[in-house]
Design a protein around this motif. Structure first.
Motif, PDB file in Angstrom:
ATOM      1  N   GLU A 259     -19.937  23.347  28.757  1.00  0.00           N
ATOM      2  CA  GLU A 259     -20.723  23.971  29.813  1.00  0.00           C
ATOM      3  C   GLU A 259     -21.323  25.270  29.292  1.00  0.00           C
ATOM      4  O   GLU A 259     -20.691  25.983  28.505  1.00  0.00           O
ATOM      5  CB  GLU A 259     -19.840  24.292  31.028  1.00  0.00           C
ATOM      6  CG  GLU A 259     -19.219  23.078  31.680  1.00  0.00           C
ATOM      7  CD  GLU A 259     -18.144  23.482  32.665  1.00  0.00           C
ATOM      8  OE1 GLU A 259     -18.215  23.033  33.808  1.00  0.00           O
ATOM      9  OE2 GLU A 259     -17.235  24.246  32.273  1.00  0.00           O
ATOM     10  N   SER A 260     -22.494  25.534  29.753  1.00  0.00           N
ATOM     11  CA  SER A 260     -23.113  26.832  29.498  1.00  0.00           C
ATOM     12  C   SER A 260     -22.788  27.733  30.691  1.00  0.00           C
ATOM     13  O   SER A 260     -22.929  27.323  31.847  1.00  0.00           O
ATOM     14  CB  SER A 260     -24.631  26.663  29.368  1.00  0.00           C
ATOM     15  OG  SER A 260     -25.258  27.912  29.349  1.00  0.00           O
ATOM     16  N   VAL A 261     -22.316  28.935  30.404  1.00  0.00           N
ATOM     17  CA  VAL A 261     -21.797  29.797  31.465  1.00  0.00           C
ATOM     18  C   VAL A 261     -22.616  31.082  31.516  1.00  0.00           C
ATOM     19  O   VAL A 261     -22.978  31.660  30.483  1.00  0.00           O
ATOM     20  CB  VAL A 261     -20.311  30.130  31.222  1.00  0.00           C
ATOM     21  CG1 VAL A 261     -19.759  31.048  32.305  1.00  0.00           C
ATOM     22  CG2 VAL A 261     -19.496  28.841  31.147  1.00  0.00           C
ATOM     23  N   SER A 270     -21.880  27.790  35.968  1.00  0.00           N
ATOM     24  CA  SER A 270     -21.818  26.950  34.770  1.00  0.00           C
ATOM     25  C   SER A 270     -22.745  25.761  34.926  1.00  0.00           C
ATOM     26  O   SER A 270     -23.031  25.299  36.034  1.00  0.00           O
ATOM     27  CB  SER A 270     -20.381  26.481  34.521  1.00  0.00           C
ATOM     28  OG  SER A 270     -19.923  25.729  35.619  1.00  0.00           O
ATOM     29  N   GLN A 271     -23.163  25.277  33.792  1.00  0.00           N
ATOM     30  CA  GLN A 271     -24.033  24.100  33.772  1.00  0.00           C
ATOM     31  C   GLN A 271     -23.598  23.231  32.599  1.00  0.00           C
ATOM     32  O   GLN A 271     -23.448  23.726  31.476  1.00  0.00           O
ATOM     33  CB  GLN A 271     -25.482  24.543  33.602  1.00  0.00           C
ATOM     34  CG  GLN A 271     -26.448  23.368  33.593  1.00  0.00           C
ATOM     35  CD  GLN A 271     -27.874  23.822  33.320  1.00  0.00           C
ATOM     36  OE1 GLN A 271     -28.146  25.003  33.079  1.00  0.00           O
ATOM     37  NE2 GLN A 271     -28.800  22.895  33.347  1.00  0.00           N
ATOM     38  N   ILE A 272     -23.394  21.983  32.911  1.00  0.00           N
ATOM     39  CA  ILE A 272     -22.942  21.083  31.860  1.00  0.00           C
ATOM     40  C   ILE A 272     -24.094  20.831  30.898  1.00  0.00           C
ATOM     41  O   ILE A 272     -25.189  20.423  31.300  1.00  0.00           O
ATOM     42  CB  ILE A 272     -22.435  19.756  32.454  1.00  0.00           C
ATOM     43  CG1 ILE A 272     -21.174  20.010  33.292  1.00  0.00           C
ATOM     44  CG2 ILE A 272     -22.127  18.747  31.346  1.00  0.00           C
ATOM     45  CD1 ILE A 272     -20.660  18.785  34.035  1.00  0.00           C
ATOM     46  N   PHE A 300     -20.335  29.676  26.227  1.00  0.00           N
ATOM     47  CA  PHE A 300     -19.966  28.284  26.470  1.00  0.00           C
ATOM     48  C   PHE A 300     -18.494  28.162  26.871  1.00  0.00           C
ATOM     49  O   PHE A 300     -17.659  28.990  26.490  1.00  0.00           O
ATOM     50  CB  PHE A 300     -20.187  27.439  25.206  1.00  0.00           C
ATOM     51  CG  PHE A 300     -21.627  27.383  24.787  1.00  0.00           C
ATOM     52  CD1 PHE A 300     -22.490  26.471  25.357  1.00  0.00           C
ATOM     53  CD2 PHE A 300     -22.117  28.270  23.825  1.00  0.00           C
ATOM     54  CE1 PHE A 300     -23.816  26.429  24.957  1.00  0.00           C
ATOM     55  CE2 PHE A 300     -23.431  28.232  23.440  1.00  0.00           C
ATOM     56  CZ  PHE A 300     -24.292  27.309  24.007  1.00  0.00           C
ATOM     57  N   ARG A 301     -18.274  27.123  27.610  1.00  0.00           N
ATOM     58  CA  ARG A 301     -16.883  26.782  27.946  1.00  0.00           C
ATOM     59  C   ARG A 301     -16.701  25.283  27.655  1.00  0.00           C
ATOM     60  O   ARG A 301     -17.488  24.445  28.111  1.00  0.00           O
ATOM     61  CB  ARG A 301     -16.581  27.054  29.411  1.00  0.00           C
ATOM     62  CG  ARG A 301     -15.169  26.609  29.828  1.00  0.00           C
ATOM     63  CD  ARG A 301     -14.811  27.183  31.182  1.00  0.00           C
ATOM     64  NE  ARG A 301     -15.797  26.802  32.191  1.00  0.00           N
ATOM     65  CZ  ARG A 301     -16.050  27.495  33.296  1.00  0.00           C
ATOM     66  NH1 ARG A 301     -15.405  28.622  33.521  1.00  0.00           N
ATOM     67  NH2 ARG A 301     -16.960  27.075  34.162  1.00  0.00           N
ATOM     68  N   ALA A 302     -15.674  24.955  26.912  1.00  0.00           N
ATOM     69  CA  ALA A 302     -15.389  23.552  26.598  1.00  0.00           C
ATOM     70  C   ALA A 302     -14.102  23.137  27.298  1.00  0.00           C
ATOM     71  O   ALA A 302     -13.116  23.892  27.324  1.00  0.00           O
ATOM     72  CB  ALA A 302     -15.247  23.366  25.094  1.00  0.00           C
ATOM     73  N   ARG A 303     -14.136  21.944  27.870  1.00  0.00           N
ATOM     74  CA  ARG A 303     -12.949  21.425  28.558  1.00  0.00           C
ATOM     75  C   ARG A 303     -12.680  20.016  28.073  1.00  0.00           C
ATOM     76  O   ARG A 303     -13.614  19.256  27.790  1.00  0.00           O
ATOM     77  CB  ARG A 303     -13.161  21.407  30.077  1.00  0.00           C
ATOM     78  CG  ARG A 303     -13.102  22.776  30.730  1.00  0.00           C
ATOM     79  CD  ARG A 303     -13.206  22.697  32.233  1.00  0.00           C
ATOM     80  NE  ARG A 303     -14.569  22.384  32.665  1.00  0.00           N
ATOM     81  CZ  ARG A 303     -14.875  21.267  33.305  1.00  0.00           C
ATOM     82  NH1 ARG A 303     -13.951  20.364  33.566  1.00  0.00           N
ATOM     83  NH2 ARG A 303     -16.112  21.048  33.686  1.00  0.00           N
ATOM     84  N   ILE A 304     -11.428  19.670  28.007  1.00  0.00           N
ATOM     85  CA  ILE A 304     -11.080  18.281  27.683  1.00  0.00           C
ATOM     86  C   ILE A 304     -10.244  17.714  28.819  1.00  0.00           C
ATOM     87  O   ILE A 304      -9.529  18.436  29.515  1.00  0.00           O
ATOM     88  CB  ILE A 304     -10.293  18.160  26.353  1.00  0.00           C
ATOM     89  CG1 ILE A 304      -9.057  19.059  26.375  1.00  0.00           C
ATOM     90  CG2 ILE A 304     -11.172  18.458  25.171  1.00  0.00           C
ATOM     91  CD1 ILE A 304      -8.159  18.861  25.182  1.00  0.00           C
TER      92      ILE A 304
END
Lengths: 630, 293
Positions: A259-261, A270-272, A300-304
């Motif tokens: 995601e862009s934050v 945030s936007q994926i 950016f934020r990364a999630r799994i």
């Protein structure tokens, strides 16, 4: 039987209990051979057997009431001899809670997602409630460093309140050292430690390790973590690399969301910008690249998360390592370089996300204390040593003169490396065979530090921590930083900078716990989406958990700094390292507890003797049915 | 071979005595007891019609004068009496040895055999499982009988009830039987022996021999492990005065039931305690039963 286990009874000398069957056998034998023990042959016993009471057939052992009195006495005496005590009755007890990230593990299917830490706190609460009223308790958490929540011995009620303050810490496991430290203090008569790791040996002496297991009884479960996040800047487009580590027993598919934050006040928007899926198995390591990203996006934020639910997996039992943050808006650590050479001369300009402040040694000597107040995250002393140990994380590279805190020997050559502290983070990705040193100075290792590299001539590198400050000393030249041209020394330099500044020196985030470089015009520092994290003074802000930290500037708006945490030992749920506690022998006052129960046993013995005297002797023949054999 | 208790004075007294039967029995030879056999004798028995072949000297002419019919007188013959002395050979007669019950039983048996032999009666002493004597006859058999009876090799029998029944069944000529025992056995066992004797049409006299330990068990001891000599069973006992009183009551009840059972079977009963002198028992106690006269 819960009430029985809550009594926490134990024996100091349990081998005495072996006497119980022997004693019981002797007692029964004595009753079987009652009287004078003489056998008398009679013509016939048919008339004797017709007697109503005092005839006891040997084949049917029906002991009189007195037998049970004597049996009770025997049991009490042996229990007294075995040192019956009530565990945990010690008046001063230390309770250590392992609050490292691995304690946040939960089981799949647990709707309430109660983690190991909750179980540990629950058990600790039960233990505290079982203590006697005069017990004093000191509650510790082990991470990020051993900290007393109680600030000394408190009552059980207060200790229960302190337990509520325990929360997961994003820090490496410090449990073994924490336990050893508390165990070394003779003020603690009994130490109970709650952790998810098993003791290499059973609890001994004053230290009792209580392992908290999952409800299924298994210590291992599955997990996937983000280990690293990196921004690769291209000419027109940027890309983000998300590195993953799997700790799986079965194959599993993982979905990665990037995601862009942007900050919107104190909240985030945030936007994926991308989603990918990857198949992982076992202890796989993988890196997923999100390419062609808008160059304007800097945060950016990364999630799994599991790509599809699987009923057979305990997948993702730790949530704390599922999200990582990246920001190149705020500069990372600012490091002071005290050297005759500029950062550019030493090649440090190649470290793009680390800012260096160059201070010449003669300027430094004019006001040495200034370096402590300038909010540097670390200092590099290059071929120079200050007169006193700076109150700042520091590395001393190729020192040339002795000081009161560091003895530097003559320069030597023609030596061989003999010892290599492989487990130290400064030596990550390196080994003894690859590093070639031609010349070095031998350093004396202070008691608070540990040798990193030893040679046939002596130690040439050490690292240590004192008064919560980290220091590294190298007896050889490390700079200039040459990047890929000299991979080995560059890795060592990066490791040292990362160790001292607690940041990813080449990427857009810092490690949790590191010092945040706060520009002078910063008005507020807080975690994005967390109003409660707002600190009174920006200088007091400490990043304790992963996330975006917003630096609200009076002039330039809000910029975001990223903090991440990954520790292999915490995220690796497949491996359970055992704890070895080396306890110093400290004279314990457990004896008081033993004496307490000994007195209790003595009272019981006296009561039983009196009842025996009253019922089986004094009133024998007067109370029907209670006649003894006296 | 006689024990010391058989003094010359006692023997002389015994020679004056005679075993008396309450019934007449057929004998095998001439003796001192009225027999069921009619024939020559001095004791008138009955009249019967004269038959050819009868000795005319036996015709009662007075009857003939009054009835005009010939009648002859018949007389009871006097024959010897068959005497069986049955000794209880169960372990309780031998244990404890200090009670001398077995010795006293043998002495009584010998005394009665002596009386019988002196009267020319036939005597047999049966100690089932230990020895079975043949039938002795005449005074000269006294020494041979005493040799068998007072041998030192006697040991308790293994199954008195079975052996006693076998010994009794060997009796061919009924007569007087004297059963000498402590009767410290289940009443059913006593009844079983007695029934066999009655089936043989024996005139039975029962003599109960009790020792001091039977009356006051364990001597002076209060606590001991009593070992039953017959079954080997070990029993822990602890006796105080109250229990001793209870035991005495149990013993007297047992004796009473034995006596009642024997009396109902028309059997003479007398008790002999080993501490009582033999002569006193024989002359005073035994004579009162009617066995001796």
């Amino acid at each position: 039987m819960n009430w029985l286990s809550s009594l926490n009874l134990g024996f100091l000398s349990p081998y005495w209990l072996a006497l119980l069957p022997a004693g019981l056998g002797l007692l029964v034998f004595a009753y079987l051979r009652r009287g004078k023990g003489q056998q008398v042959q009679v013509g016939t016993a048919i008339l004797l057997k017709a007697l109503k009471r005092p005839v006891f057939s040997r084949k049917k052992f029906r002991p009189p009431l007195r037998f049970y009195f004597e049996l009770l006495l025997l049991g009490l005496l042996i229990a007294g001899g075995a040192g019956l005590y009530k565990q945990g009755l010690g008046t001063r007890i230390g309770i250590i809670i392992d609050n490292s990230l691995s304690m946040s593990r939960v089981m799949k299917g647990d709707v309430q997602r109660s983690d190991l830490l909750s179980s540990a706190l629950s058990e600790a609460s039960s233990f505290i409630r079982s203590l006697s009223a005069n017990s004093k308790v000191d509650i510790f958490v082990s991470s990020p460093q051993l900290t007393s929540l109680s600030k000394g011995f408190v009552t059980a009620d207060r200790a229960l309140e302190d337990l509520k303050k325990v929360e997961i810490a994003y820090a490496a496991d410090n449990f073994e050292a924490a336990v050893a430290k508390v165990a070394g203090d003779s003020a603690y008569e009994h130490i109970v430690a709650y952790t998810d790791r098993r003791a290499a040996e059973g609890g001994s002496g004053r230290v009792e390790i209580r392992t908290i297991a999952m409800r299924s009884g298994e210590l291992t479960s599955e997990n996937v973590a983000i280990t690293h996040l990196a921004l690769r800047e291209g000419a027109a487009k940027n890309s983000v690399e998300v590195s993953l580590a799997a700790y799986l027993q079965n194959q599993s598919r993982v979905k990665i969301t990037l995601e862009s934050v942007t900050a919107n006040g104190k909240a985030s928007q945030s936007q994926i910008v991308g989603q990918k899926s990857v198949l992982l198995t076992g202890r796989a390591r993988d890196t997923v690249e999100f390419a062609d990203l808008n160059p304007a996006a800097r945060v950016f934020r990364a999630r799994i998360q599991p790509d599809q639910e699987s009923l057979t997996l305990n997948f993702d039992s730790i949530r704390g390592d599922d999200t990582a943050y990246l920001s190149v808006e705020a500069r990372g650590a600012k490091i002071a370089l005290i050297s005759q050479f500029s950062p550019a001369d030493l090649g440090l300009g190649a470290l793009r996300f680390t800012e260096f402040a160059h201070i010449r040694p003669e300027d430094f000597e004019k006001n040495p204390a200034e370096i402590n107040s300038r909010n540097y995250s670390a200092a590099i002393f290059h071929r120079y040593l200050p007169q006193t140990l700076p109150a700042l994380n520091s590395v001393f590279i190729a020192p040339v003169a002795n000081t009161s805190y560091l003895e530097v020997g003559e320069e030597v050559s023609g030596f061989e490396l003999t010892r290599w502290m492989t487990t130290h983070p400064t030596l990550n990705y390196l080994n003894m065979a690859t590093l070639k040193l031609v010349k070095a100075r031998v350093l004396s290792v202070p008691p608070w530090a540990q040798e990193l590299i030893s040679t046939t001539k002596g130690a040439v590198a050490f690292a240590g921590e004192i008064e919560q400050k980290k220091y590294v000393a190298l007896g050889f030249e490390l700079l200039p930083f040459e990047g890929k041209k000299s991979a080995l020394t560059s890795i060592l330099a990066l490791n040292i900078i990362k160790f001292l500044s607690e940041s990813g020196a080449d990427v857009g985030f810092q490690a949790v716990g590191g010092r945040l470089h706060i520009p002078p015009d910063t008005a507020q520092v807080f975690y994005l989406d967390d109003d409660a994290s707002l600190s009174a003074s920006p200088a007091d802000f400490v990043a304790r958990r992963p996330g975006f930290v917003a630096l609200s500037s009076r002039l330039a708006g809000t910029t975001l700094a990223a903090f991440n945490f990954f520790d292999e030992t915490e995220s690796d749920t497949l491996t359970s390292n055992r704890i070895t506690v080396t306890e110093q022998k400290v004279e314990s006052s457990d004896r008081k507890d033993v004496n307490l129960l000994s007195g209790f046993i003595a009272t019981l013995v006296a009561i039983v003797l009196f009842l025996d005297l009253l019922i089986t002797s004094g009133l024998a023949g007067r109370i029907k049915g209670l006649r003894g054999r006296a | 071979m006689f024990p010391e208790s058989f003094t010359p004075a006692l023997l002389r007294q015994l020679e004056l005595l005679k075993i008396r039967s309450r019934r007449a029995y057929l004998g095998t030879r001439q003796g001192g007891h009225l027999s069921l056999k009619r024939g020559h004798g001095i004791e008138f028995s009955d009249y019967r019609r004269y038959e050819l072949g009868d000795n005319p000297r036996h015709i009662d002419w007075g009857v003939y004068a009054r009835s005009d019919r010939l009648y002859v007188k018949t007389f009871q013959e006097e024959q010897e009496l068959s005497v069986l002395v049955l000794l209880d050979t169960s372990s309780s007669m031998f244990v404890p040895a200090t009670d001398h019950k077995w010795d006293r039983a043998r002495e009584i048996g010998m005394a009665l055999a002596y009386i019988a032999l002196m009267e020319q009666d036939t005597v047999s002493i049966a100690a089932p499982g230990v020895f079975d004597s043949p039938f002795y006859y005449g005074a000269r058999a006294v020494h041979e009988l005493s040799k068998v009876l007072f041998a030192d090799t006697h040991r308790p029998g293994t199954d008195f009830l079975r052996d006693a029944q076998r010994a009794i069944n060997r009796v061919r000529f009924p007569g007087v039987a004297i059963f000498i025992s402590d009767f410290l056995m289940p009443l059913e066992d006593v009844r079983a022996v007695v029934n066999v004797m009655r089936a043989k049409n024996l005139d039975v006299t029962a003599i109960q021999v009790l020792g001091p330990e039977d009356i006051n068990p364990l001597g002076g001891k209060n606590d001991a492990i009593a070992v039953d000599s017959e079954t080997g069973e070990e029993i822990e006992i602890s006796l105080d005065n109250r229990q001793r009183e209870e035991y005495a009551y149990i013993l007297s009840e047992h004796n009473r039931r034995v006596q009642e059972m024997l009396t109902s079977a028309s059997i003479r009963y007398v008790r002999a305690e080993t501490e009582t002198p033999l002569s006193d028992f024989l002359i005073r106690s035994l004579s009162t039963t009617g066995l001796l006269k």
